[in-house]
Design a protein around this motif. Sequence first.
Motif, mmCIF file in Angstrom:
data_model
loop_
_atom_site.group_PDB
_atom_site.id
_atom_site.type_symbol
_atom_site.label_atom_id
_atom_site.label_comp_id
_atom_site.label_asym_id
_atom_site.label_seq_id
_atom_site.Cartn_x
_atom_site.Cartn_y
_atom_site.Cartn_z
ATOM 1 N N PHE A 1 10.966 -27.090 -4.550
ATOM 2 C CA PHE A 1 10.649 -27.138 -5.971
ATOM 3 C C PHE A 1 11.647 -26.298 -6.766
ATOM 4 C CE2 PHE A 1 6.836 -28.591 -4.051
ATOM 5 C CZ PHE A 1 6.167 -29.368 -4.993
ATOM 6 N N PRO A 2 12.063 -26.765 -7.942
ATOM 7 C CA PRO A 2 12.949 -25.953 -8.782
ATOM 8 C C PRO A 2 12.266 -24.654 -9.161
ATOM 9 C CG PRO A 2 12.055 -27.800 -10.016
ATOM 10 C CD PRO A 2 11.683 -28.028 -8.583
ATOM 11 N N GLN A 3 13.067 -23.631 -9.384
ATOM 12 C CA GLN A 3 12.508 -22.301 -9.591
ATOM 13 C C GLN A 3 12.023 -22.059 -11.016
ATOM 14 O OE1 GLN A 3 15.051 -19.210 -7.950
ATOM 15 N NE2 GLN A 3 16.017 -20.713 -6.639
ATOM 16 N N ASN A 4 12.391 -22.905 -11.941
ATOM 17 C CA ASN A 4 12.021 -22.619 -13.325
ATOM 18 C C ASN A 4 11.404 -23.822 -14.031
ATOM 19 O OD1 ASN A 4 14.338 -24.182 -13.510
ATOM 20 N ND2 ASN A 4 14.989 -23.206 -15.414
ATOM 21 N N PHE A 5 10.758 -24.734 -13.239
ATOM 22 C CA PHE A 5 10.208 -25.899 -13.916
ATOM 23 C C PHE A 5 9.072 -25.473 -14.850
ATOM 24 C CE2 PHE A 5 8.386 -25.810 -9.590
ATOM 25 C CZ PHE A 5 7.047 -25.617 -9.877
ATOM 26 N N GLU A 6 9.072 -26.078 -16.032
ATOM 27 C CA GLU A 6 8.106 -25.698 -17.061
ATOM 28 C C GLU A 6 6.876 -26.598 -16.945
ATOM 29 O OE1 GLU A 6 10.129 -25.826 -20.754
ATOM 30 O OE2 GLU A 6 11.530 -24.227 -20.220
ATOM 31 N N ILE A 7 5.989 -26.215 -16.059
ATOM 32 C CA ILE A 7 4.761 -26.969 -15.856
ATOM 33 C C ILE A 7 3.607 -25.986 -15.804
ATOM 34 C CG2 ILE A 7 5.891 -28.824 -14.571
ATOM 35 C CD1 ILE A 7 4.886 -27.494 -12.013
ATOM 36 N N GLU A 8 2.423 -26.540 -15.807
ATOM 37 C CA GLU A 8 1.259 -25.688 -15.650
ATOM 38 C C GLU A 8 1.237 -25.102 -14.243
ATOM 39 O OE1 GLU A 8 -2.388 -27.608 -17.185
ATOM 40 O OE2 GLU A 8 -1.043 -29.218 -17.778
ATOM 41 N N GLU A 9 0.451 -24.088 -14.060
ATOM 42 C CA GLU A 9 0.397 -23.410 -12.770
ATOM 43 C C GLU A 9 -0.119 -24.341 -11.680
ATOM 44 O OE1 GLU A 9 -1.538 -19.416 -10.715
ATOM 45 O OE2 GLU A 9 -2.012 -19.949 -12.778
ATOM 46 N N ILE A 10 0.523 -24.263 -10.520
ATOM 47 C CA ILE A 10 0.051 -24.962 -9.327
ATOM 48 C C ILE A 10 -0.563 -23.919 -8.404
ATOM 49 C CG2 ILE A 10 0.704 -26.338 -7.320
ATOM 50 C CD1 ILE A 10 3.041 -27.418 -8.890
ATOM 51 N N PHE A 11 -1.749 -24.220 -7.919
ATOM 52 C CA PHE A 11 -2.451 -23.264 -7.060
ATOM 53 C C PHE A 11 -2.850 -23.953 -5.761
ATOM 54 C CE2 PHE A 11 -6.413 -21.290 -5.540
ATOM 55 C CZ PHE A 11 -5.980 -19.979 -5.381
ATOM 56 N N PHE A 12 -2.530 -23.298 -4.647
ATOM 57 C CA PHE A 12 -2.928 -23.802 -3.329
ATOM 58 C C PHE A 12 -3.862 -22.787 -2.677
ATOM 59 C CE2 PHE A 12 1.456 -25.424 -3.949
ATOM 60 C CZ PHE A 12 1.183 -26.781 -3.951
ATOM 61 N N ASP A 13 -4.953 -23.285 -2.128
ATOM 62 C CA ASP A 13 -5.889 -22.427 -1.395
ATOM 63 C C ASP A 13 -6.025 -22.965 0.027
ATOM 64 O OD1 ASP A 13 -8.088 -20.218 -1.692
ATOM 65 O OD2 ASP A 13 -9.033 -21.862 -0.581
ATOM 66 N N ILE A 14 -5.881 -22.075 1.001
ATOM 67 C CA ILE A 14 -5.930 -22.475 2.406
ATOM 68 C C ILE A 14 -6.937 -21.600 3.132
ATOM 69 C CG2 ILE A 14 -4.603 -22.750 4.535
ATOM 70 C CD1 ILE A 14 -2.081 -22.901 2.738
ATOM 71 N N GLU A 15 -7.911 -22.242 3.763
ATOM 72 C CA GLU A 15 -8.948 -21.517 4.500
ATOM 73 C C GLU A 15 -9.104 -22.146 5.885
ATOM 74 O OE1 GLU A 15 -13.607 -20.062 3.945
ATOM 75 O OE2 GLU A 15 -12.699 -21.476 2.533
ATOM 76 N N PHE A 16 -9.153 -21.300 6.901
ATOM 77 C CA PHE A 16 -9.288 -21.774 8.280
ATOM 78 C C PHE A 16 -10.696 -21.478 8.790
ATOM 79 C CE2 PHE A 16 -4.811 -20.491 7.724
ATOM 80 C CZ PHE A 16 -4.195 -21.714 7.950
ATOM 81 N N ILE A 17 -11.404 -22.542 9.251
ATOM 82 C CA ILE A 17 -12.761 -22.386 9.767
ATOM 83 C C ILE A 17 -12.904 -23.227 11.035
ATOM 84 C CG2 ILE A 17 -15.236 -22.604 9.282
ATOM 85 C CD1 ILE A 17 -14.546 -22.593 6.299
ATOM 86 N N ASN A 18 -12.902 -22.573 12.192
ATOM 87 C CA ASN A 18 -13.163 -23.263 13.465
ATOM 88 C C ASN A 18 -12.320 -24.527 13.638
ATOM 89 O OD1 ASN A 18 -15.152 -21.340 14.120
ATOM 90 N ND2 ASN A 18 -16.707 -22.495 12.978
ATOM 91 N N GLN A 19 -11.013 -24.362 13.616
ATOM 92 C CA GLN A 19 -10.057 -25.462 13.797
ATOM 93 C C GLN A 19 -10.138 -26.522 12.696
ATOM 94 O OE1 GLN A 19 -8.546 -23.332 16.156
ATOM 95 N NE2 GLN A 19 -7.633 -25.318 16.594
ATOM 96 N N ILE A 20 -10.736 -26.145 11.573
ATOM 97 C CA ILE A 20 -10.723 -26.988 10.379
ATOM 98 C C ILE A 20 -10.025 -26.205 9.276
ATOM 99 C CG2 ILE A 20 -12.084 -28.146 8.598
ATOM 100 C CD1 ILE A 20 -12.374 -29.540 11.202
ATOM 101 N N CYS A 21 -9.078 -26.857 8.619
ATOM 102 C CA CYS A 21 -8.392 -26.233 7.482
ATOM 103 C C CYS A 21 -8.906 -26.869 6.193
ATOM 104 C CB CYS A 21 -6.886 -26.429 7.595
ATOM 105 S SG CYS A 21 -5.964 -25.865 6.140
ATOM 106 N N LYS B 1 -8.461 -31.377 10.369
ATOM 107 C CA LYS B 1 -8.623 -30.886 11.732
ATOM 108 C C LYS B 1 -7.241 -30.590 12.316
ATOM 109 C CE LYS B 1 -12.870 -33.425 12.835
ATOM 110 N NZ LYS B 1 -13.508 -34.400 13.768
ATOM 111 N N TYR B 2 -7.153 -29.543 13.115
ATOM 112 C CA TYR B 2 -5.858 -29.221 13.702
ATOM 113 C C TYR B 2 -6.044 -28.564 15.062
ATOM 114 C CZ TYR B 2 -6.678 -24.336 12.383
ATOM 115 O OH TYR B 2 -7.195 -23.069 12.271
ATOM 116 N N ALA B 3 -5.048 -28.766 15.919
ATOM 117 C CA ALA B 3 -5.044 -28.119 17.232
ATOM 118 C C ALA B 3 -4.218 -26.841 17.189
ATOM 119 C CB ALA B 3 -4.504 -29.074 18.292
ATOM 120 N N GLU B 4 -3.101 -26.904 16.482
ATOM 121 C CA GLU B 4 -2.265 -25.710 16.311
ATOM 122 C C GLU B 4 -1.613 -25.758 14.931
ATOM 123 O OE1 GLU B 4 1.254 -26.038 16.456
ATOM 124 O OE2 GLU B 4 1.156 -28.195 16.757
ATOM 125 N N LYS B 5 -1.290 -24.585 14.421
ATOM 126 C CA LYS B 5 -0.927 -24.465 13.013
ATOM 127 C C LYS B 5 0.459 -25.023 12.689
ATOM 128 C CE LYS B 5 -4.042 -20.662 11.871
ATOM 129 N NZ LYS B 5 -4.175 -19.258 11.399
#
Length: 458
Positions: A23-43, A59-63
Amino acid sequence: MISINCQDKKFKKLLNDFLIFKFPQNFEIEEIFFDIEFINQICIFTIKYSNQEKIYKLKYAEKHSLLKVIKKIILIYFDGIVNYDKSFGILTGVRPLKLYRKIRKDNNLEACQRILKEDYLLRQADINILSEIYDNQREIVENSSIDSYSIYIHIPFCPSRCSYCSFDAMVIDEEKIDIYIEALLKELSSLKNYYNKNPKTIYIGGGTPSSIGWKRLEKIIDEVYKDYGFADEFTVECGRTDTFSSDLLRMLKEKGVERISINPQSFNKEIIRNLNRDNTNFDFWYEEARNHNFKSINMDLIVGLPGENRDSIINSIKKVNDLEPDNITIHTLSLKKGSRLYDENFINDKDYWDVMEFSKKFMEENNYFPYYLYRQKRMALSGENIGYAKQGHICKYNVISMEEIEDILGFGISSSSKIMDKNHNFKRTFNYKSLNDYINRINDIILMKSSLIEKKDE
């Protein structure tokens, strides 16, 4: 602004590195937010953007595999919404051709293309350039050997420091040069008995090797020949024409150097001046080099320099072509720590897709073919570094080094050595980046490197 909430610090860093790359470092857009939570091999992966929220349960076996899936989700989600770097899909590594070669080993061309498109989101244009380079490198790769090696020698001095430069280079200091060469010659001599054959290639880079004066450079070349013998290919980066002299060109030719680099970077005089660089009498010295009948002359250009636009870049590409060097390497500006442009927070948010596509087509029309490619972090959008050659003028060292197919012995400040073991895995050792550390700890460097070579057959 992009924010990531993730308790796994390593995973968060890997994703953040990917986002910086794509992603470009200065793009003029609204904030993008990512949330990542790991629960018993479920992301639980959440994207929040422009008052919209999208939640994925993965579902995942390894990250490692999970990270690949999340990268694909992000690029697909924002396609057509946010301007990001679409080149090479989710790949951000330096050497995309290594993945291509790995996939081609077990698949035909059609299956390879399908995997790269579906699993890695590569565009057809990216696949085409990788396929062409793969074919052009085939002879060098197939003739590689676990017992072969090449030599790289780093000369860290320049007449001035260019604003884009992040290499371990310094402005000329006569006293430091002599002390440095003394340590360098000692390092060269120390490993001469470990290989019972001549090197395949020798490459003296920098910095600007020609800036130390032709007599000092001759001394280094003589030491290499004395300790290791002649090579199939010998390259010296002369780089800047303000370091040229008739004696320099004569000496290089007499010593058997067959390939030199003369690097304008741009033919826009104002841009060159602002880079703290000097292309004094470029056409004259290029013609002088031609008159000395070197087998190959390379020229470098950089796309994305401050003040450049599409027209000025294309003019430089056409000017280089008019001069007809044997190699043309087109780089995309990469902002790295240690460069003045990085320290000044220079940002280039232009997308150079059309310029890069023009250069590929233009090179082909003028009988240049691509033979190696690599990418770097913090490059301008849609960028890569591609080396082009006329028939019979591929630089073997560039292929060997970039594709990591044989040993590389690195000498001098900040150089790295890559030694292949019997299982074809590389082990590395790195020389110190500080001039004082390199000089004062040269015996430690020699011991570290010799120990690595001695374990080559283990």
